[in-house]
Structure formats: structure tokens, C-alpha cells
Design a protein around this motif. Structure first.
Motif, PDB file in Angstrom:
ATOM      1  N   ALA A 121       0.828  -1.208   0.000  1.00  0.00           N
ATOM      2  CA  ALA A 121       0.000   0.000   0.000  1.00  0.00           C
ATOM      3  C   ALA A 121       0.860   1.255   0.000  1.00  0.00           C
ATOM      4  O   ALA A 121       0.619   2.194  -0.775  1.00  0.00           O
ATOM      5  CB  ALA A 121      -0.930  -0.003   1.214  1.00  0.00           C
ATOM      6  N   VAL A 122       1.882   1.278   0.850  1.00  0.00           N
ATOM      7  CA  VAL A 122       2.764   2.454   0.885  1.00  0.00           C
ATOM      8  C   VAL A 122       3.584   2.549  -0.395  1.00  0.00           C
ATOM      9  O   VAL A 122       3.815   3.637  -0.915  1.00  0.00           O
ATOM     10  CB  VAL A 122       3.672   2.406   2.126  1.00  0.00           C
ATOM     11  N   SER A 123       3.997   1.408  -0.933  1.00  0.00           N
ATOM     12  CA  SER A 123       4.789   1.430  -2.168  1.00  0.00           C
ATOM     13  C   SER A 123       3.986   1.984  -3.341  1.00  0.00           C
ATOM     14  O   SER A 123       4.560   2.471  -4.313  1.00  0.00           O
ATOM     15  CB  SER A 123       5.294   0.016  -2.504  1.00  0.00           C
ATOM     16  N   ALA A 124       2.657   1.909  -3.238  1.00  0.00           N
ATOM     17  CA  ALA A 124       1.793   2.416  -4.303  1.00  0.00           C
ATOM     18  C   ALA A 124       1.486   3.905  -4.151  1.00  0.00           C
ATOM     19  O   ALA A 124       0.944   4.516  -5.075  1.00  0.00           O
ATOM     20  CB  ALA A 124       0.481   1.629  -4.319  1.00  0.00           C
ATOM     21  N   GLN A 125       1.824   4.486  -3.013  1.00  0.00           N
ATOM     22  CA  GLN A 125       1.556   5.900  -2.784  1.00  0.00           C
ATOM     23  C   GLN A 125       2.642   6.765  -3.423  1.00  0.00           C
ATOM     24  O   GLN A 125       3.836   6.464  -3.283  1.00  0.00           O
ATOM     25  CB  GLN A 125       1.475   6.192  -1.282  1.00  0.00           C
ATOM     26  N   LYS A 126       2.235   7.807  -4.086  1.00  0.00           N
ATOM     27  CA  LYS A 126       3.196   8.664  -4.786  1.00  0.00           C
ATOM     28  C   LYS A 126       4.241   9.230  -3.834  1.00  0.00           C
ATOM     29  O   LYS A 126       5.425   9.360  -4.179  1.00  0.00           O
ATOM     30  CB  LYS A 126       2.463   9.798  -5.494  1.00  0.00           C
ATOM     31  N   GLY A 127       3.826   9.565  -2.612  1.00  0.00           N
ATOM     32  CA  GLY A 127       4.754  10.132  -1.645  1.00  0.00           C
ATOM     33  C   GLY A 127       5.621   9.114  -0.949  1.00  0.00           C
ATOM     34  O   GLY A 127       6.547   9.488  -0.213  1.00  0.00           O
ATOM     35  N   GLY A 128       5.348   7.827  -1.151  1.00  0.00           N
ATOM     36  CA  GLY A 128       6.143   6.788  -0.510  1.00  0.00           C
ATOM     37  C   GLY A 128       6.081   6.872   0.998  1.00  0.00           C
ATOM     38  O   GLY A 128       5.040   7.201   1.585  1.00  0.00           O
ATOM     39  N   VAL A 129       7.194   6.564   1.639  1.00  0.00           N
ATOM     40  CA  VAL A 129       7.268   6.594   3.102  1.00  0.00           C
ATOM     41  C   VAL A 129       7.258   8.042   3.575  1.00  0.00           C
ATOM     42  O   VAL A 129       8.102   8.847   3.156  1.00  0.00           O
ATOM     43  CB  VAL A 129       8.528   5.867   3.611  1.00  0.00           C
ATOM     44  N   LEU A 130       6.332   8.360   4.474  1.00  0.00           N
ATOM     45  CA  LEU A 130       6.206   9.712   4.983  1.00  0.00           C
ATOM     46  C   LEU A 130       6.908   9.852   6.337  1.00  0.00           C
ATOM     47  O   LEU A 130       6.890   8.923   7.143  1.00  0.00           O
ATOM     48  CB  LEU A 130       4.728  10.087   5.138  1.00  0.00           C
ATOM     49  N   PRO A 131       7.473  11.015   6.625  1.00  0.00           N
ATOM     50  CA  PRO A 131       8.196  11.219   7.892  1.00  0.00           C
ATOM     51  C   PRO A 131       7.234  11.541   9.039  1.00  0.00           C
ATOM     52  O   PRO A 131       7.202  12.653   9.559  1.00  0.00           O
ATOM     53  CB  PRO A 131       9.106  12.406   7.575  1.00  0.00           C
ATOM     54  N   ILE A 132       6.457  10.535   9.450  1.00  0.00           N
ATOM     55  CA  ILE A 132       5.405  10.801  10.436  1.00  0.00           C
ATOM     56  C   ILE A 132       5.530   9.945  11.688  1.00  0.00           C
ATOM     57  O   ILE A 132       4.654  10.014  12.557  1.00  0.00           O
ATOM     58  CB  ILE A 132       4.003  10.605   9.812  1.00  0.00           C
ATOM     59  N   SER A 133       6.564   9.139  11.801  1.00  0.00           N
ATOM     60  CA  SER A 133       6.718   8.285  12.980  1.00  0.00           C
ATOM     61  C   SER A 133       8.200   8.101  13.280  1.00  0.00           C
ATOM     62  O   SER A 133       9.057   8.327  12.415  1.00  0.00           O
ATOM     63  CB  SER A 133       6.077   6.907  12.749  1.00  0.00           C
ATOM     64  N   GLN A 134       8.477   7.684  14.494  1.00  0.00           N
ATOM     65  CA  GLN A 134       9.863   7.381  14.852  1.00  0.00           C
ATOM     66  C   GLN A 134      10.414   6.286  13.953  1.00  0.00           C
ATOM     67  O   GLN A 134      11.571   6.358  13.498  1.00  0.00           O
ATOM     68  CB  GLN A 134       9.924   6.949  16.317  1.00  0.00           C
ATOM     69  N   GLN A 135       9.574   5.275  13.673  1.00  0.00           N
ATOM     70  CA  GLN A 135      10.016   4.178  12.806  1.00  0.00           C
ATOM     71  C   GLN A 135      10.388   4.685  11.412  1.00  0.00           C
ATOM     72  O   GLN A 135      11.371   4.247  10.814  1.00  0.00           O
ATOM     73  CB  GLN A 135       8.913   3.115  12.717  1.00  0.00           C
ATOM     74  N   SER A 136       9.589   5.619  10.894  1.00  0.00           N
ATOM     75  CA  SER A 136       9.854   6.115   9.535  1.00  0.00           C
ATOM     76  C   SER A 136      11.165   6.886   9.459  1.00  0.00           C
ATOM     77  O   SER A 136      11.806   6.921   8.411  1.00  0.00           O
ATOM     78  CB  SER A 136       8.701   6.999   9.055  1.00  0.00           C
ATOM     79  N   THR A 137      11.591   7.484  10.558  1.00  0.00           N
ATOM     80  CA  THR A 137      12.845   8.245  10.517  1.00  0.00           C
ATOM     81  C   THR A 137      14.038   7.338  10.264  1.00  0.00           C
ATOM     82  O   THR A 137      14.980   7.719   9.567  1.00  0.00           O
ATOM     83  CB  THR A 137      13.063   9.041  11.814  1.00  0.00           C
ATOM     84  N   PHE A 138      13.998   6.113  10.829  1.00  0.00           N
ATOM     85  CA  PHE A 138      15.091   5.166  10.591  1.00  0.00           C
ATOM     86  C   PHE A 138      15.101   4.728   9.131  1.00  0.00           C
ATOM     87  O   PHE A 138      16.161   4.581   8.518  1.00  0.00           O
ATOM     88  CB  PHE A 138      14.950   3.953  11.507  1.00  0.00           C
ATOM     89  N   VAL A 139      13.901   4.513   8.578  1.00  0.00           N
ATOM     90  CA  VAL A 139      13.793   4.096   7.182  1.00  0.00           C
ATOM     91  C   VAL A 139      14.274   5.202   6.246  1.00  0.00           C
ATOM     92  O   VAL A 139      15.077   4.969   5.332  1.00  0.00           O
ATOM     93  CB  VAL A 139      12.332   3.705   6.855  1.00  0.00           C
ATOM     94  N   LEU A 140      13.794   6.406   6.480  1.00  0.00           N
ATOM     95  CA  LEU A 140      14.102   7.511   5.574  1.00  0.00           C
ATOM     96  C   LEU A 140      15.578   7.881   5.567  1.00  0.00           C
ATOM     97  O   LEU A 140      16.073   8.470   4.600  1.00  0.00           O
ATOM     98  CB  LEU A 140      13.260   8.732   5.949  1.00  0.00           C
ATOM     99  N   ALA A 141      16.287   7.509   6.609  1.00  0.00           N
ATOM    100  CA  ALA A 141      17.720   7.806   6.665  1.00  0.00           C
ATOM    101  C   ALA A 141      18.519   6.980   5.666  1.00  0.00           C
ATOM    102  O   ALA A 141      19.669   7.324   5.349  1.00  0.00           O
ATOM    103  CB  ALA A 141      18.241   7.555   8.078  1.00  0.00           C
ATOM    104  N   SER A 142      17.911   5.880   5.135  1.00  0.00           N
ATOM    105  CA  SER A 142      18.643   5.032   4.183  1.00  0.00           C
ATOM    106  C   SER A 142      17.653   4.308   3.258  1.00  0.00           C
ATOM    107  O   SER A 142      17.579   3.091   3.229  1.00  0.00           O
ATOM    108  CB  SER A 142      19.504   3.999   4.926  1.00  0.00           C
ATOM    109  N   LEU A 143      16.881   5.089   2.502  1.00  0.00           N
ATOM    110  CA  LEU A 143      15.786   4.552   1.695  1.00  0.00           C
ATOM    111  C   LEU A 143      15.999   4.801   0.213  1.00  0.00           C
ATOM    112  O   LEU A 143      16.362   5.909  -0.198  1.00  0.00           O
ATOM    113  CB  LEU A 143      14.463   5.185   2.135  1.00  0.00           C
ATOM    114  N   ALA A 144      15.727   3.769  -0.598  1.00  0.00           N
ATOM    115  CA  ALA A 144      15.769   3.880  -2.055  1.00  0.00           C
ATOM    116  C   ALA A 144      14.451   3.377  -2.628  1.00  0.00           C
ATOM    117  O   ALA A 144      13.722   2.607  -1.982  1.00  0.00           O
ATOM    118  CB  ALA A 144      16.929   3.064  -2.623  1.00  0.00           C
ATOM    119  N   TYR A 145      14.155   3.800  -3.864  1.00  0.00           N
ATOM    120  CA  TYR A 145      12.936   3.387  -4.562  1.00  0.00           C
ATOM    121  C   TYR A 145      13.289   2.796  -5.919  1.00  0.00           C
ATOM    122  O   TYR A 145      14.272   3.194  -6.546  1.00  0.00           O
ATOM    123  CB  TYR A 145      11.998   4.577  -4.780  1.00  0.00           C
ATOM    124  N   HIS A 146      12.450   1.844  -6.357  1.00  0.00           N
ATOM    125  CA  HIS A 146      12.605   1.262  -7.693  1.00  0.00           C
ATOM    126  C   HIS A 146      11.228   1.185  -8.329  1.00  0.00           C
ATOM    127  O   HIS A 146      10.289   0.635  -7.744  1.00  0.00           O
ATOM    128  CB  HIS A 146      13.225  -0.139  -7.604  1.00  0.00           C
TER     129      HIS A 146
END
Length: 256
Positions: A121-146
Motif C-alpha cells: 500500500a505504501v509502495s503504491a503511494q506517490k509520496g512513498g514513506v512519509l516522515p510521520i513516525s519514529q520508525q519512519s525516521t530510521f527508514v528515511l535515513a537510508s531509503l531507495a525506490y525502484h
């Protein structure tokens, strides 16, 4: 009928290093099933074997993740050819992704890929992972898209998979699912736990309908150090012994 009971044990027939890797990878498969991240017999987790031969362990295609054992895992080469006697096939199409990443990232010991509902569901969203949680901050620090190119069955997609991932840990495969890499199986599992949690939280927060509060970019840039502190510098190794205890309690038999 327990199909895995018919598989001869490889303990004592492979090196101690390979056996330990098999046990850890089988436990990882069981834990993925236990946490509800599996997709029937589909998706894969691969682990690089020690040495310079570019050999990997991967699941026997056709077994549910909660059936996989250390001895049932299949040793393959970089092209996905079986290097041991086994009645089970290897999903060559699925291995396109794994072999590409292992080939491009010698620092990666494990590749973990899922098709969870929240992840897709998140992979289908144009904005991808959003910076809205503590968990997302760890992801966004080292995230790529394909971007999605259809089912990954064509070798010509491999260079793009490699280039898009670069040196990142978290990989969002658009319209497809999530993928994490790690130096160890434990590192890849902990990364996926964080990635999946971030996606579940995002979907839940969006479902609430209220305006979301983003995390500041400066905080995201400092999360690598935060994770190091939280795990005592051990990464996935800090939590892995507890996960193995959980696996032995709740989904025993993986180390056969």
C-alpha cells in the motif's frame, strides 16, 4: 503429513559456519511467517554463504515459510542453479532480485523481501514513506525506490535494481513491496521489522483522516546514531538472541 520430516538432516554434512547460517535463515523464515509478513509460498529471503564462491541459501519453492528448516534450504550459485540434491525447485524468477543485489553489494549477507498489505500500500503511494513516525525516521535515513517493471523475471532489470538501491538499506519496490538488506540475517530482519512497522503506522494514521505532523529533516539525519545507541552498536545482533528464543517457543523445528 510433515513434508520436512522426509528431508535428511545436513547437520554434520556441511561446515559449522554453513549450518549456523542455515539455522539462522530458517529461523528468519519462521519469524517472517509468525509476524504475518509471508505471502503463501512467494517472496524470498536469501543469505550469502561464507567464502568467495558467490553461493547463497534460499527457500525451497513450494514450502510455506513456517515449514522451512535448516536442512531444507537450498544452496544455489549466483545464477540460481541448485548445488545440492533436493526434490524442491528454486523460483528462478524470484531470484532475479536477490542475485542482482548480492552481486552488486558484497557488504550484504542477507536480502529479505516481502509483499505485505501495508508495504505494498505504501509502495503504491506517490509520496512513498512519509516522515510521520519514529520508525519512519530510521527508514528515511537510508531509503531507495525502484519503479515497477512487472513481475521481476527479466535479467535486463537487474542493472536498474542495482543502481536504484545503491548503498541503501531499505528498498521500496513501487507497486510491489518492501526489501531490506543487511550484513547479517539479524540486521536484515530488524530493518524489515522497522520498515513494516513504519508502513503499518502510516496506513493507520492516514485512515484516521486527521492532518499529519511531519518529523523535521534534521532529526531524520541523526537517526543512524540513535539506532547505534539503542542497540549498543550491535545492530540486529542485539535483538536476535531474543528472536531465536521466541522462534524456539512459538515455531519450533526450524533447526532440523
Amino acid at each position: 503429513m510433515d513434508i520436512t520430516a522426509q528431508i535428511p538432516s545436513l547437520k554434520g554434512h556441511v561446515s559449522e559456519a554453513e549450518w549456523q547460517l542455515r539455522v539462522d535463515l530458517a529461523a528468519c523464515y519462521r519469524l517472517v511467517a509468525r509476524y504475518g509478513w509471508s505471502d503463501l509460498i512467494f517472496t524470498h529471503i536469501s543469505a550469502r554463504l561464507p567464502g568467495d564462491s558467490h553461493e547463497f541459501l534460499i527457500n525451497p519453492y513450494g514450502l510455506m515459510f513456517d515449514e522451512i528448516t535448516a536442512s531444507s534450504l537450498i544452496k544455489v550459485d549466483a545464477q540460481g542453479n541448485k548445488l545440492q540434491d533436493t526434490p524442491f525447485p528454486v523460483n528462478q524468477a524470484g531470484f532475479i532480485i536477490h542475485s542482482a543485489i548480492h552481486a552488486a553489494r558484497p557488504d550484504v549477507g542477507c536480502v529479505l523481501h516481502t509483499h505485505t498489505r501495508a508495504g505494498v500500500a505504501v509502495s503504491a503511494q506517490k509520496g512513498g514513506v512519509l516522515p510521520i513516525s519514529q520508525q519512519s525516521t530510521f527508514v528515511l535515513a537510508s531509503l531507495a525506490y525502484h519503479d515497477y517493471e512487472g513481475v521481476a523475471i527479466r535479467p535486463d532489470e537487474q542493472p536498474r535494481l542495482q543502481n536504484d538501491l545503491g548503498d541503501k538499506v531499505f528498498y521500496c519496490l513501487r507497486n510491489h513491496g518492501l526489501l531490506t538488506v543487511g550484513k547479517t540475517i539479524a540486521d536484515a530482519f530488524l530493518a524489515m521489522y522497522t520498515f513494516e512497522s513504519a508502513c503499518q503506522i502510516q496506513i493507520a494514521a492516514q485512515a484516521g483522516g486527521a492532518e499529519l505532523t511531519p518529523v523535521d529533516d534534521a532529526i531524520i539525519r541523526g537517526t543512524a546514531e540513535s539506532m547505534r545507541v539503542q542497540t549498543g552498536g550491535l545492530g540486529g545482533a542485539f535483538v536476535w538472541p531474543a528472536l531465536l528464543r521466541q522462534a524456539r517457543r512459538q515455531c519450533p523445528g526450524f533447526d532440523a
